[in-house]
Write an enzyme that holds these catalytic residues in place. Structure first.
Site, PDB file in Angstrom:
ATOM      1  N   GLY A 228     -18.650 -31.928 -20.663  1.00 53.22           N
ATOM      2  CA  GLY A 228     -17.660 -32.619 -21.475  1.00 53.22           C
ATOM      3  C   GLY A 228     -17.890 -34.104 -21.612  1.00 53.22           C
ATOM      4  O   GLY A 228     -16.965 -34.851 -21.940  1.00 53.22           O
TER       5      GLY A 228
ATOM      6  N   LYS B 216     -19.059 -33.719 -26.091  1.00 51.86           N
ATOM      7  CA  LYS B 216     -18.402 -34.577 -27.073  1.00 51.86           C
ATOM      8  C   LYS B 216     -19.289 -34.843 -28.295  1.00 51.86           C
ATOM      9  O   LYS B 216     -18.783 -35.083 -29.391  1.00 51.86           O
ATOM     10  CB  LYS B 216     -18.023 -35.908 -26.407  1.00 51.86           C
ATOM     11  CG  LYS B 216     -16.918 -35.793 -25.358  1.00 51.86           C
ATOM     12  CD  LYS B 216     -15.591 -35.435 -25.987  1.00 51.86           C
ATOM     13  CE  LYS B 216     -14.433 -35.620 -25.013  1.00 51.86           C
ATOM     14  NZ  LYS B 216     -14.473 -34.691 -23.880  1.00 51.86           N
TER      15      LYS B 216
ATOM     16  N   ASN C 297     -13.793 -35.840 -12.937  1.00 55.46           N
ATOM     17  CA  ASN C 297     -14.781 -36.810 -13.425  1.00 55.46           C
ATOM     18  C   ASN C 297     -15.413 -37.634 -12.302  1.00 55.46           C
ATOM     19  O   ASN C 297     -16.002 -38.685 -12.572  1.00 55.46           O
ATOM     20  CB  ASN C 297     -14.116 -37.760 -14.430  1.00 55.46           C
ATOM     21  CG  ASN C 297     -13.778 -37.078 -15.736  1.00 55.46           C
ATOM     22  OD1 ASN C 297     -14.575 -36.317 -16.275  1.00 55.46           O
ATOM     23  ND2 ASN C 297     -12.586 -37.334 -16.246  1.00 55.46           N
TER      24      ASN C 297
ATOM     25  N   ASP D 178      -8.425 -38.062 -25.482  1.00 59.06           N
ATOM     26  CA  ASP D 178      -9.075 -39.237 -26.070  1.00 59.06           C
ATOM     27  C   ASP D 178      -8.878 -39.326 -27.578  1.00 59.06           C
ATOM     28  O   ASP D 178      -9.847 -39.500 -28.344  1.00 59.06           O
ATOM     29  CB  ASP D 178     -10.569 -39.245 -25.727  1.00 59.06           C
ATOM     30  CG  ASP D 178     -10.829 -39.242 -24.232  1.00 59.06           C
ATOM     31  OD1 ASP D 178      -9.900 -39.576 -23.479  1.00 59.06           O
ATOM     32  OD2 ASP D 178     -11.938 -38.894 -23.808  1.00 59.06           O
TER      33      ASP D 178
END
Length: 678
Positions: free
Chosen positions: A18, A49, A231, A126
């Protein structure tokens, strides 16, 4: 608290692709599935992405060639008992209230379903939170719009094995005013269908730690246990960082309270061996309550050692993963090819007595990989060796007068530091000669960078000890390009306070993490608390005009107030008035007209003694000065007490502030420092 559906559905564990940047290749993903199966992980979330049909052009169907690749990929995942979850991210430009948009989304997922995919995810991370006029008429909030379309798609797919939803507020830091009081999360928890799981990154986007209490808090609001999108090993936000430390600071007591954990690791595929391997060890630990692992527990250091031992074998493999198969196919394609004849006598070189000996590459060792991990550990901490190197360099620089006297302690510590630097160089040499070039090429830029930085530090220490002339790279006005941080980004850094060429040897990075944010009315009590605490430390402190700002008697100018937080809470503040007369009021001192004419603005900065790193203070001051200057002010001043040696020293070293003579009405123990805007 039990995990909803835990008995019926397996714990989700694995990898999310991701990140922002070049997606992994189909071959790398296939290799990933094999590793996941080997290490006990069961899920792969496809969400790169920069796959434009995943995000930017989400409406477009896959071409026959792309479809063939995805079919093969889904099949490879199934072959390795890995659940393939296809994610789509339509939030950049979707109109939630438009039936054609919803139909396009269903059509795209129906196509992927035909490829053999049975698990899906809708991602709304986002993206901008402002709805278009049509959506504002149709939905009462952004959360209602997202939940409505997610529920409709989920019901359309009917038999989805797993369905994940990524909210826009996907971490505690994004929730306003807090996780329990977030109207966005409350809507998600109340309206999202119970069969849909929710992704969550923890307290922050990149969470240092994830506690049981924080998960219980968000679970109560979402009415379901979250799936962690972790993350901790992600590096797409900084091309100079790489994370090779173990999965840590997530207690295994979390496992029964979560729906699952997916790691979103480094962009470079081959450098994720440690991140994924240690996650597998964590997931198999005792808190899972399954099989023979009960009672084993989880040790990050032991998990790291196990991962590095296995990684060493991959480094020493001459073929990259999958290379043996390619070699076999090549041999099959050339059945009649005669082996190449070599004149042994002509090719073999034996050095003579006076010749240089042949270069012999030393094999890579486990110690090398331990050092590599220490140098590129985790976002919020360095490994033990890296911390030791920074501490030694800081001590050697601070005690440079001992170098001139050549004390035994200074020489000993300089020798220790030189030995650690040499170990980095030797590690670099052995890595450069490792047979597996695919891993090396992913790693090469990082180890070149650290070797360069260590070389500069090593030369500096030798210069201090009188063993060498000052390095030309450090002292010349025209250095070689490898002697300074390059590119436009490097130019920006050198122009900012605290990022000059000399700052390399100023202070080692602190392991404490500070968050600077705008001041709000709810911070008033914390600011007053810090002010009173610092007043208590200063006996018989003179009363200053700026005290009215700190005490809350006068409100700061909007956009000119900041607070800094650490893991404990608010630990400092920076408040300003573009018009200092507001604070002076009736207490305006004789002679202050001259001061206010030249420096019409005022600010005050204070931090708790536990803040030992000057960086957050420097950042707050820089931001405040920018805001004050933008208001049109000619200059700004601050009042200090002579006893506040820490802040006096800070402003003196900042360079742009100077002492300003003041009238006799100012308390004897007070100092005024000021700066003018050009």
């Amino acid at each position: 608290m039990s995990t909803p559906g835990r008995d019926e559905r397996p714990f989700i564990s694995g990898v999310v692709e991701g990140f922002y940047g070049r997606p992994w290749t189909m071959e790398q993903r296939t290799e990933l599935f094999k590793r996941e199966h080997k290490w006990g992980l069961n899920t792969y979330l496809y969400a790169p992405k920069d796959d434009y049909k995943h995000r930017m052009y989400w409406r477009e169907l896959y071409s026959p060639e792309e479809a063939e690749q995805l079919v093969a990929l889904i099949s490879a995942a199934e072959k390795n008992q890995v659940e393939f979850i296809y994610a789509i991210s339509p939030g950049l430009d979707i109109t939630f209230s438009n039936p054609r948009e919803v139909a396009a989304l269903k059509r795209k997922l129906d196509q992927v379903k035909e490829f053999g995919c049975r698990s899906f995810s809708l991602l709304f991370d986002d993206i901008e939170t402002e709805m278009c006029p049509a959506d504002k008429q149709a939905f009462s909030s952004f959360a209602h719009a997202q939940v409505a379309i997610t529920n409709e798609v989920y019901q359309h797919l009917r038999d989805a094995k797993t369905f994940l939803f990524c909210p826009t507020d996907y971490c505690a830091a994004f929730c306003n005013p807090s996780v329990p009081q977030s109207s966005y999360l409350q809507t998600v928890g109340e309206k999202l269908l119970p069969g849909i799981d929710v992704l969550w990154t923890g307290p922050k986007v990149v969470s240092n730690k994830i506690s049981v209490e924080s998960i219980e808090e968000v679970t109560a609001v979402l009415k379901r246990a979250p799936v962690i999108w972790d993350n901790i090993h992600a590096n797409d936000y900084d091309p100079q960082r790489l994370f090779l430390g173990p999965y840590k600071d997530r207690p295994t007591e979390l496992i029964p309270k979560l729906r699952g954990v997916l790691t979103n690791p480094n962009c470079e595929f081959y450098l994720n061996f440690v991140a994924i391997h240690t996650l597998g060890t964590w997931c198999r630990s005792s808190a899972a309550g399954e099989g023979s692992d009960v009672g084993m527990g989880y040790s990050p250091q032991e998990a790291l050692t196990l991962a590095l031992s296995d990684w060493l074998q991959e480094f020493m493999s001459a073929d990259q993963p999958g290379g043996a198969c390619r070699s076999a196919r090549l041999r099959e394609a050339l059945p009649d090819e005669e082996p190449m004849q070599t004149d042994v006598a002509e090719s073999l070189y034996v050095p003579g007595p006076g010749d240089n000996p042949l270069y012999t590459a030393e094999p890579l060792t486990l110690d090398d990989l331990n050092l590599l991990s220490d140098l590129f550990y985790l976002p919020y901490e360095h490994g033990a060796t890296a911390r030791s190197m920074l501490e030694e360099l800081d001590w050697l620089k601070t005690h440079r007068e001992a170098a001139a006297a050549q004390t035994d302690e200074w020489r000993g510590r300089a020798g220790k530091f030189d030995g650690m630097c040499d170990a980095v160089v030797q590690m670099f040499n052995r890595l450069s000669n490792a047979p597996n070039r695919s891993v090396l090429y992913d790693l090469y830029n990082y180890i070149c960078d650290i070797k360069s930085g260590v070389g500069l530090a090593r030369a500096y220490v030798k210069t201090l000890g009188g063993q060498d002339q000052p390095s030309a790279q450090m002292l010349t006005d025209d250095p070689e390009p490898w002697g300074f941080r390059g590119g436009l980004s490097g130019e920006f850094q050198r122009m900012l306070p605290g990022h000059g060429n000399r700052d390399l040897f100023k202070h080692p990075p602190m392991t404490a993490v500070y968050c600077i944010r705008p001041y709000c009315s709810g911070d008033k009590a914390e600011v007053q608390k810090i002010f009173k605490e610092m007043q208590r430390r200063e006996e018989q402190s003179p009363k200053l005009i700026s005290d009215r700002l700190s005490s809350g008697d006068v409100a700061p100018t909007p956009q000119c107030a900041l607070v800094v937080e650490d893991d404990i809470g608010v630990c400092g503040y920076a408040l300003a008035l573009t018009d200092a007369k507001q604070a002076a009021g009736t207490e305006q001192r004789p002679g202050s007209d001259t001061l206010l004419r030249d420096y019409p603005s005022m600010f005050v900065v204070q931090v708790m003694p536990r803040v030992t790193d000057p960086s957050p203070v420097r950042r707050m001051v820089t931001q405040l000065l920018s805001s004050i200057r933008s208001s049109g002010s000619r200059g700004v001043f601050c009042e200090l007490r002579q006893s506040d040696r820490r802040m006096l020293d800070f402003y003196s070293k900042l360079g742009s502030f100077k002492h300003v003579p003041v009238d006799k009405s100012l308390p004897q123990d007070a100092v005024v420092m000021a700066t003018k805007f050009q």
